[in-house]
Design an enzyme around this catalytic site. Structure first.
Site, PDB file in Angstrom:
ATOM      1  N   SER A  92       1.600  -9.833  -1.016  1.00  0.00           N
ATOM      2  CA  SER A  92       1.286  -8.399  -0.918  1.00  0.00           C
ATOM      3  C   SER A  92       1.622  -7.777   0.427  1.00  0.00           C
ATOM      4  O   SER A  92       1.828  -6.565   0.513  1.00  0.00           O
ATOM      5  CB  SER A  92      -0.203  -8.182  -1.233  1.00  0.00           C
ATOM      6  OG  SER A  92      -1.013  -9.007  -0.418  1.00  0.00           O
ATOM      7  N   LYS A 143       0.797  -1.234   0.000  1.00  0.00           N
ATOM      8  CA  LYS A 143       0.000   0.000   0.000  1.00  0.00           C
ATOM      9  C   LYS A 143       0.829   1.283   0.000  1.00  0.00           C
ATOM     10  O   LYS A 143       0.383   2.322  -0.482  1.00  0.00           O
ATOM     11  CB  LYS A 143      -0.957  -0.010   1.187  1.00  0.00           C
ATOM     12  CG  LYS A 143      -2.060  -1.055   1.013  1.00  0.00           C
ATOM     13  CD  LYS A 143      -3.298  -0.691   1.769  1.00  0.00           C
ATOM     14  CE  LYS A 143      -4.451  -1.586   1.375  1.00  0.00           C
ATOM     15  NZ  LYS A 143      -4.249  -2.993   1.801  1.00  0.00           N
ATOM     16  N   GLU A 199      -9.373   6.543   4.373  1.00  0.00           N
ATOM     17  CA  GLU A 199     -10.210   5.610   5.125  1.00  0.00           C
ATOM     18  C   GLU A 199      -9.465   4.293   5.158  1.00  0.00           C
ATOM     19  O   GLU A 199      -8.614   4.031   4.304  1.00  0.00           O
ATOM     20  CB  GLU A 199     -11.582   5.482   4.480  1.00  0.00           C
ATOM     21  CG  GLU A 199     -11.705   4.427   3.428  1.00  0.00           C
ATOM     22  CD  GLU A 199     -10.782   4.615   2.245  1.00  0.00           C
ATOM     23  OE1 GLU A 199     -10.168   3.601   1.846  1.00  0.00           O
ATOM     24  OE2 GLU A 199     -10.658   5.730   1.711  1.00  0.00           O
TER      25      GLU A 199
HETATM   26  C1  LIG Z   1      -5.158  -4.020   1.658  1.00  0.00           C
HETATM   27  C2  LIG Z   1      -4.450  -5.276   1.355  1.00  0.00           C
HETATM   28  C3  LIG Z   1      -4.863  -6.131   0.312  1.00  0.00           C
HETATM   29  C4  LIG Z   1      -6.114  -5.900  -0.504  1.00  0.00           C
HETATM   30  O1  LIG Z   1      -6.116  -4.738  -1.242  1.00  0.00           O
HETATM   31  P1  LIG Z   1      -5.912  -4.723  -2.833  1.00  0.00           P
HETATM   32  O2  LIG Z   1      -6.232  -3.320  -3.195  1.00  0.00           O
HETATM   33  O3  LIG Z   1      -6.839  -5.713  -3.413  1.00  0.00           O
HETATM   34  O4  LIG Z   1      -4.496  -5.070  -3.086  1.00  0.00           O
HETATM   35  C5  LIG Z   1      -4.116  -7.241   0.026  1.00  0.00           C
HETATM   36  N1  LIG Z   1      -3.007  -7.542   0.736  1.00  0.00           N
HETATM   37  C6  LIG Z   1      -2.588  -6.767   1.761  1.00  0.00           C
HETATM   38  C7  LIG Z   1      -1.367  -7.156   2.495  1.00  0.00           C
HETATM   39  C8  LIG Z   1      -3.291  -5.611   2.100  1.00  0.00           C
HETATM   40  O5  LIG Z   1      -2.857  -4.850   3.107  1.00  0.00           O
END
Ligand SMILES: *Cc1c(COP(=O)(O)O)cnc(C)c1O
Length: 398
Positions: A383, A94, A116
Site C-alpha cells: 500500500s 491514499k 485529518e
Molecule cells: C494510511 C495507510 C494505511 C492504512 O489505511 P487503510 O485505509 O486501512 O488502507 C495502510 N498503508 C499505508 C501505506 C497507509 O499510508
C-alpha cells in the site's frame, strides 16, 4: 457464503447491521447532498475522464503487479505478486481517494478543504491535490503525531497547507478527527471534508472504497494477463480499511478467491497494546459509523498501539465488519515484531522498503506462503513505501 453478495451499502449507508450516518443534525443535509453529487458524478463520463487522466498522468497509474521472485524462492511455497501502490505519486494508495474527492468538491462548488491525518500520509495526499487544484487546505493533526511525523508535516506545509496541532486527549488521530468534524459543522457551506479511509458516516465508506477499486480492477486484469487465471489469495493490511477494500472489492463475487485482512497486533493482544479490532473488540459507534471498535466495559474508547501510525486507530471500516460477519473475508493480525521482520525481508531480498503498515500484510505472507503449494498464487497489496518509516525501522533493525 451467498452466491452473489447483495449490493452494499443500502441507501442510508448500511452494510448489513454496520455503517449508517451517526452525525450531528447539521451534517445530515450536507452529507445527503454529497451522496447525491457522488451518484451523479459516478454516472458522468466527463467525471471519469478527468479522474482517469489525472490518475494516469499525475499519479502514475496503472501501478505494476510485480512478481516477487526472490521472496517466493526464499519462502519456498506460493507464488507471490506485489501490487505496487508504493510507486504512486506521494508514495501510497491514499492519493487515489484524495484525487477523487477533490474533483467532487469542485463539482459541489467548494473552495476550502479540510482533512485529518495520523501518520501524515493522508494529509500529504490532501495537501497535494489542494495545491494541484488551487484550494485552501487545513489539516488537523494530533500534536504527538506531528512530532512523530515531522517530515510529513513539512511536506504538507511546503505545498501550502495549514497544519493545525490538536492537543486534546491523546493528541493523536481520534482527537484530530473530532476537531475536523467540529470545523466542518461550522464551515460546511464552502468546505469539503476529505476523509482518508473507508470510515465515518455514509457516504464516505462507500465513496472511499469506490475511489480505491482501481487497485483491484487493475490487479485482476494484470493477473489474468500474467497467470491466465484469478489469484487464490489476496492479502492487505487493514487500518480503516481503504487499501484492502480497494483490492478486495472487485473480487468479492469470485468465490474461489480467499481474502485476508491483516490488522495491527502491536505488542500482542492485550488491552491498549494493539489495534486489532476483531481481536477483543466490541460493536459500537465511533465518529459517524457503527462498527467493531476497541472500547472498555463502559464503552470508553481504549488506547491503541501499533508501530505503524497508519494502522493505529480504534475502529475498523464498516464494510470490513460486514464482510467478516458473513465470512467472506478472514481477518488476522501481525505484531510489531512480525511487521518489522517482514520489512527487513522485503528490503534485503527484493530491494523494496515497504511502509510499516504494508509490512503487516507482508508478515502474514511470510507465515502462510511456505505452507501453500507452489501452484498457489497470492497477490499482496504494497500500500505504500517505507521512506517515512526509515527512522523507526533503523531504530529496531540496525
Ligand atoms: C494510511 C495507510 C494505511 C492504512 O489505511 P487503510 O485505509 O486501512 O488502507 C495502510 N498503508 C499505508 C501505506 C497507509 O499510508
Amino acid at each position: 457464503m451467498p452466491d452473489m453478495l447483495p449490493t452494499v451499502p443500502d441507501a442510508r449507508g448500511h452494510f448489513g447491521q454496520f455503517g449508517g450516518m451517526f452525525v450531528p443534525e447539521t451534517l445530515m443535509t450536507p452529507l445527503q447532498q454529497l451522496t447525491v453529487a457522488y451518484e451523479e458524478a459516478k454516472n458522468d463520463p466527463a467525471f471519469h475522464a478527468e479522474l482517469d487522466d489525472l490518475l494516469h498522468n499525475y499519479v502514475g497509474r496503472p501501478t505494476p503487479l510485480y512478481y516477487a521472485e526472490r521472496w517466493t524462492e526464499l519462502l519456498g511455497g506460493a507464488k507471490i505478486y506485489l501490487k505496487r501502490e508504493d510507486l504512486l505519486h506521494t508514495g501510497a494508495h491514499k492519493i487515489n481517494n484524495a484525487l477523487g474527492q477533490i474533483l467532487l468538491a469542485k463539482r459541489l462548488g467548494k473552495s476550502r478543504i479540510i482533512a485529518e491525518t495520523g501518520a501524515g500520509q493522508h494529509g500529504v495526499a490532501t495537501a497535494t491535490v489542494c495545491a494541484r487544484f488551487g484550494m485552501e487546505c487545513v489539516v488537523y493533526m494530533g500534536a504527538v503525531d506531528m512530532e512523530r511525523q515531522a517530515l510529513n508535516v513539512a511536506r504538507m506545509r511546503l505545498m501550502g497547507a495549514k497544519v493545525v496541532a490538536v492537543t486534546a486527549g491523546q493528541a493523536t488521530l481520534k482527537e484530530a478527527v473530532n476537531e475536523a468534524m467540529r470545523d466542518w459543522v461550522a464551515s460546511v457551506e464552502n468546505t469539503h471534508y476529505i476523509l482518508g479511509s473507508a470510515l465515518g458516516s455514509h457516504p464516505f465508506p462507500m465513496m472511499v472504497r469506490d475511489f480505491h477499486r482501481v487497485i483491484g480492477i487493475e490487479a485482476r486484469r494484470q493477473i489474468l494477463e500474467k497467470e491466465g487465471r484469478l489469484p487464490d489469495m489476496l492479502v492487505a493490511c487493514v487500518g480503516g480499511g481503504s487499501n484492502a477494500m480497494g483490492l478486495f472489492h472487485p473480487f468479492l463475487n469470485d468465490a474461489d478467491v480467499r481474502m485476508i485482512g491483516v490488522e495491527a497486533g502491536g505488542d500482542g493482544i492485550m488491552p491498549e497494546r494493539h489495534a486489532a479490532r476483531f481481536q477483543g473488540g466490541k460493536l459500537g459507534i465511533l465518529q459517524g459509523t457503527k462498527t467493531w471498535l476497541l472500547a472498555d466495559d463502559d464503552g470508553q474508547i481504549e488506547l491503541t498501539h501499533s508501530v505503524s501510525a497508519g494502522l493505529d486507530y480504534a475502529a475498523i471500516g464498516p464494510e470490513h465488519a460486514y464482510l467478516q460477519s458473513i465470512g467472506r473475508v478472514e481477518y488476522t493480525y501481525a505484531t510489531d515484531d512480525e511487521a518489522l521482520a517482514a520489512f527487513k525481508t522485503l528490503a534485503t531480498i527484493e530491494g523494496i522498503l515497504p511502509a510499516l503498515e504494508s509490512s503487516h500484510a507482508m508478515a502474514y505472507v511470510n507465515k502462510i506462503a511456505p505452507l501453500l503449494p507452489k501452484s498457489t498464487v497470492i497477490i499482496v497489496n504494497l500500500s505504500g513505501r517505507g521512506d517515512k518509516d526509515v527512522e523507526t525501522a533503523s531504530k529496531y533493525l540496525l
